[in-house]
Design a protein around this motif. Sequence first.
Motif, short mmCIF file in Angstrom:
data_model
loop_
_atom_site.label_atom_id
_atom_site.label_comp_id
_atom_site.label_asym_id
_atom_site.label_seq_id
_atom_site.Cartn_x
_atom_site.Cartn_y
_atom_site.Cartn_z
N GLU A 228 0.83 -1.20 0.00
CA GLU A 228 0.00 0.00 0.00
C GLU A 228 0.86 1.26 0.00
O GLU A 228 0.58 2.22 -0.72
N GLY A 229 1.92 1.25 0.80
CA GLY A 229 2.79 2.42 0.86
C GLY A 229 3.46 2.70 -0.47
O GLY A 229 3.55 3.85 -0.92
N VAL A 230 3.95 1.66 -1.13
CA VAL A 230 4.60 1.82 -2.43
C VAL A 230 3.59 2.29 -3.48
O VAL A 230 3.85 3.21 -4.27
N ALA A 231 2.40 1.66 -3.49
CA ALA A 231 1.37 2.05 -4.45
C ALA A 231 0.95 3.50 -4.25
O ALA A 231 0.81 4.26 -5.22
N ALA A 232 0.78 3.91 -3.00
CA ALA A 232 0.37 5.28 -2.71
C ALA A 232 1.44 6.27 -3.17
O ALA A 232 1.13 7.35 -3.71
N PHE A 233 2.70 5.92 -2.95
CA PHE A 233 3.79 6.80 -3.39
C PHE A 233 3.78 6.96 -4.90
O PHE A 233 3.86 8.07 -5.42
N LEU A 234 3.64 5.86 -5.63
CA LEU A 234 3.66 5.90 -7.09
C LEU A 234 2.44 6.61 -7.66
O LEU A 234 2.51 7.27 -8.70
N ARG A 236 0.86 8.97 -6.06
CA ARG A 236 0.86 10.32 -5.49
C ARG A 236 -0.41 10.60 -4.69
O ARG A 236 -1.10 11.60 -4.88
N ARG A 237 -0.72 9.67 -3.78
CA ARG A 237 -1.87 9.83 -2.89
C ARG A 237 -1.46 9.44 -1.48
O ARG A 237 -0.38 8.90 -1.25
N GLN A 238 -2.31 9.75 -0.52
CA GLN A 238 -2.05 9.37 0.86
C GLN A 238 -2.28 7.86 1.04
O GLN A 238 -3.28 7.32 0.54
N PRO A 239 -1.37 7.16 1.71
CA PRO A 239 -1.57 5.72 1.91
C PRO A 239 -2.69 5.44 2.90
O PRO A 239 -2.98 6.26 3.77
N ARG A 240 -3.29 4.28 2.76
CA ARG A 240 -4.34 3.82 3.68
C ARG A 240 -3.84 2.54 4.35
O ARG A 240 -4.13 1.43 3.89
N PHE A 241 -3.04 2.73 5.39
CA PHE A 241 -2.45 1.58 6.09
C PHE A 241 -3.52 0.90 6.95
O PHE A 241 -4.36 1.57 7.57
N THR A 242 -3.47 -0.43 7.00
CA THR A 242 -4.51 -1.18 7.71
C THR A 242 -4.00 -1.98 8.90
O THR A 242 -4.80 -2.36 9.76
N TRP A 243 -2.70 -2.22 8.98
CA TRP A 243 -2.17 -3.01 10.11
C TRP A 243 -2.33 -2.20 11.39
O TRP A 243 -2.10 -0.98 11.41
N SER A 244 -2.73 -2.86 12.48
CA SER A 244 -2.85 -2.15 13.76
C SER A 244 -2.38 -3.05 14.90
O SER A 244 -2.41 -4.27 14.78
N VAL A 245 -1.95 -2.39 15.95
CA VAL A 245 -1.47 -3.11 17.14
C VAL A 245 -2.63 -3.85 17.77
O VAL A 245 -3.71 -3.29 17.93
#
Length: 245
Positions: A228-234, A236-245
């Motif tokens: 997700e982070g790589v896709a968002a960077f490419l 040019r949008r804000q990432p939508r991270f889903t992993w949580s503690v």
Amino acid sequence: MELPHSVSDGVATVVIRHPAKRNAMTAGMWRALPPLLDGLSADRAVRALVLTGEGDTFCAGADISTLRGSPGEAQELAVLAEEALAAFPKPTLAAVRGYCVGGGSQLAAACDLRFAEEGALFGVTPAKLGIVYPASSTRRLVALVGPATTKYLLFSGELIDADRALRTGLVDEVLPAGELGKRVAEFTRVLVSRSQLTQAAAKEFANGRTDRDAHWAAQARGSGDTAEGVAAFLERRQPRFTWSV
């Protein structure tokens, strides 16, 4: 005495409140902090935590009147609260105005980051009371400011200002009067937008837990955060991270 708290936009805010004694911590307040942190840790809506004091004081230490009966028990309660704060699995930030002394410095040091307003004063004062500062608290202070500054603070019990605290590494940022709240809100928005996976692993590693590389590698592979982070960077949008503690 209470430890009011709230959650808004992913940030939990815990307030040290004991206005009659400059927010000094009572035994009841020390006892209340670990279960409060446990509950906030389990809340998936919480992505970061801010610890601050009510009004213009962070925390003037332990309520000395509570030390008369059993100083050993009071210190044990303080250490348990400090360790619970240090173990909180999400980023923590102490927002400091005014006095941050004794037990207040213990709590601030247990946070991951410390932002202070100009005029804040810091001190570690057991030498004024003939108290042996806990080994765990001393090691945490050494990790922040080094052995020389730790000895200066513990040997003398003298207070240092925010600029010196910044130079020694005790605080991370010093803000002009009236700007602390704005800066904390701005920075915590950054924290909650980032990957909790990265933050949780980095916190463990930075705190000396170095035997969990395989665990975190497995978490990364299964999380989808990297993709997700790589896709968002490419894109040019804000990432939508889903992993949580």
